[in-house]
Design an enzyme around this catalytic site. Structure first.
Site, PDB file in Angstrom:
ATOM      1  N   CYS A  23       0.869  -1.228   0.089  1.00 33.52           N
ATOM      2  CA  CYS A  23      -0.073  -0.049   0.048  1.00 33.52           C
ATOM      3  C   CYS A  23       0.778   1.277   0.027  1.00 33.52           C
ATOM      4  O   CYS A  23       0.376   2.284  -0.404  1.00 33.52           O
ATOM      5  CB  CYS A  23      -0.854   0.135   1.284  1.00 33.52           C
ATOM      6  N   ASN A 159      -0.847  -1.963  -6.714  1.00 27.17           N
ATOM      7  CA  ASN A 159      -0.771  -2.983  -5.640  1.00 27.17           C
ATOM      8  C   ASN A 159      -1.963  -3.702  -5.398  1.00 27.17           C
ATOM      9  O   ASN A 159      -2.399  -4.538  -6.155  1.00 27.17           O
ATOM     10  CB  ASN A 159      -0.397  -2.138  -4.466  1.00 27.17           C
ATOM     11  N   GLU A 160      -2.754  -3.396  -4.549  1.00 23.66           N
ATOM     12  CA  GLU A 160      -4.027  -4.198  -4.443  1.00 23.66           C
ATOM     13  C   GLU A 160      -5.277  -3.474  -5.122  1.00 23.66           C
ATOM     14  O   GLU A 160      -6.205  -2.982  -4.437  1.00 23.66           O
ATOM     15  CB  GLU A 160      -4.566  -4.227  -2.947  1.00 23.66           C
TER      16      GLU A 160
END
Length: 439
Positions: A23, A159-160
């Site tokens: 994150c 990332n996510e």
């Protein structure tokens, strides 16, 4: 970089090193995202940046929670080289943290048509890592003390990330990276969950885009890891490979039921789950445990692989599971079955086997997650006799056992000799234990 912490990493024998994290790449907003170009050059000239975790538990402990970038991308590449791991840098796709920002927030998401500077960052990073000293960014690498290229082979974009806002932006990166650097592997994301609507959508879009790897994340309870040891047995054998980019088992402690612990029970469930990663190495290309480090007096998440204070560090039980897999990688997966099926939890047993061409070694890993000792016979078909070998046992009588700064060796591997009877290995496995046999 502290020598003891680097040694902890090196002793894992890692194959891949993902940085600067997850994150933290995205930032709370676009202004505070991690920008690699600010993390290279003279350390004293690198600008201060707010840490992504500035609004979490760590912020309550340390209100001024920032990054100096003294440890930047150049140092991360050097660290990868030092510990013998391939570097895997992760860059922003133009989306700030989706947990904290709405999909229609223009201050948190770069418009698709305004992504060029972000794409340039990715292209320039590849040049920084691999370019000749005659290129702009290759020259900077050389000026910093490393004329030789870092041999970057892959890069992660995002990332996510999840939902429709991600693939439409990732597509722009893929187009230009593939055009200029066709041999660089590109990692996409399936989002923050191990399944569900966003996960399925993410995988479908990653297949359409033709990424090389899809980054899966899962922080789950031990039971999930045990039940999912066969997760990849039925994954498609074509298309993108799996990158298990962040995973850890969250087991609660008896005296701290609301806090996840780095205890042996959690580590054992990870060992069992990882038999499925190895067995499906044609699908699961790589895996990285996360999070990696935590300071005993300044953390906001656990479990973590390595804990430290200002003077020393401690290797968790989870660390030794990762180390045993890292030290005992094979070159070829061997078919290991019981009653014609993969060993994925029946009677509490999980197992995998491989062969290492370099050392001509047969390696068998078995996790006994039951509360009973198990008598096991492993037959090596096609071999008349195995030479004497070694077995390494990771065990604790109490599954709540934990390694800590003031007691570092509660759960550690124990190595002893192992002898097969011809081509049959007869063993008695302790309850709740993980054992690696090597012949």
């Amino acid at each position: 970089m502290r020598a003891d912490l680097v040694k902890d990493l090196e002793d894992l024998h890692p194959g891949i090193f993902r940085f600067p994290g997850g994150c933290i790449v995205e930032g709370t907003d676009l202004q505070t995202r991690y920008q690699w170009k600010n993390s290279v050059g003279a350390p004293e000239n690198r600008p201060l940046n707010e840490n992504r975790w500035n609004n979490t538990f760590a912020h309550r402990l340390y209100p001024n929670y920032y990054q100096t970038y003294g440890l930047g991308f150049y140092e991360y590449f050097l660290l990868s080289e030092k510990i013998g791991a391939e570097p895997l840098p992760i860059l922003s796709v133009g989306l700030a943290c989706q947990y904290q920002n709405r999909d229609d927030d223009k201050n948190a998401h770069v418009a698709v048509n305004d992504l060029q500077s972000y794409i340039d960052d990715a292209l320039d990073l590849i040049e920084f890592a691999n370019g000749s000293v005659n290129t702009k960014w290759g020259k900077l690498r050389a000026d910093m003390g490393h004329p030789a290229p870092f041999n970057l082979k892959q890069i992660g974009i995002g990332n996510e990330q999840w939902g429709e806002v991600y693939p439409v932006r990732l597509a722009k990166f893929i187009e230009q990276i593939r055009a200029k650097y066709p041999n660089i592997k590109i990692c996409g994301s399936s989002g923050p969950s191990a399944d569900g609507k966003n996960f399925d959508y993410g995988w479908a879009e990653m297949r359409k885009l033709g990424v090389d790897l899809v980054d899966e994340h899962y922080y789950m309870a031990p039971d999930w890891f045990l039940k999912n040891a066969g997760r990849y047995d039925n994954y498609p054998r074509t298309g993108p490979k799996v990158f298990a980019g962040e995973y850890a088992s969250h087991m609660r402690g008896v005296n701290a039921p609301t806090v996840a612990m780095n205890n042996f029970g959690a580590a054992l469930s990870e060992a069992a789950f990882m038999t499925g990663l190895e067995r499906n190495a044609d699908v699961v290309y790589q895996a990285t445990y996360a999070p990696l480090f935590a300071h005993v007096e300044g953390w906001q998440w656990r479990p973590d692989l390595i804990w430290f204070d200002n003077l020393s560090s401690v290797r968790s039980a989870n660390y030794y599971v990762q180390q045993l897999y890292g030290e005992n990688k094979g070159t070829n997966v061997l078919k290991l079955t019981e009653n014609g099926k993969a060993v994925t939890g029946e009677n509490g047993l999980y197992a995998t086997a491989c062969f290492d061409k370099a050392t001509k070694s047969y390696i068998v890993k078995i996790a006994n997650t039951s509360n009973e000792e198990k008598e096991i016979n492993v037959t090596f078909n096609g071999i008349k006799k195995l030479n004497p070998g070694k077995m390494t046992v990771l065990h604790a009588d109490d599954i709540q056992a934990e390694n800590k700064i003031d007691n570092k060796n509660v759960v550690v591997p124990v190595v002893s000799d192992a002898q097969a009877n011809g081509n049959v290995l007869n063993v008695k496995m302790k309850a709740n234990s993980f054992v690696v046999y090597r012949f």
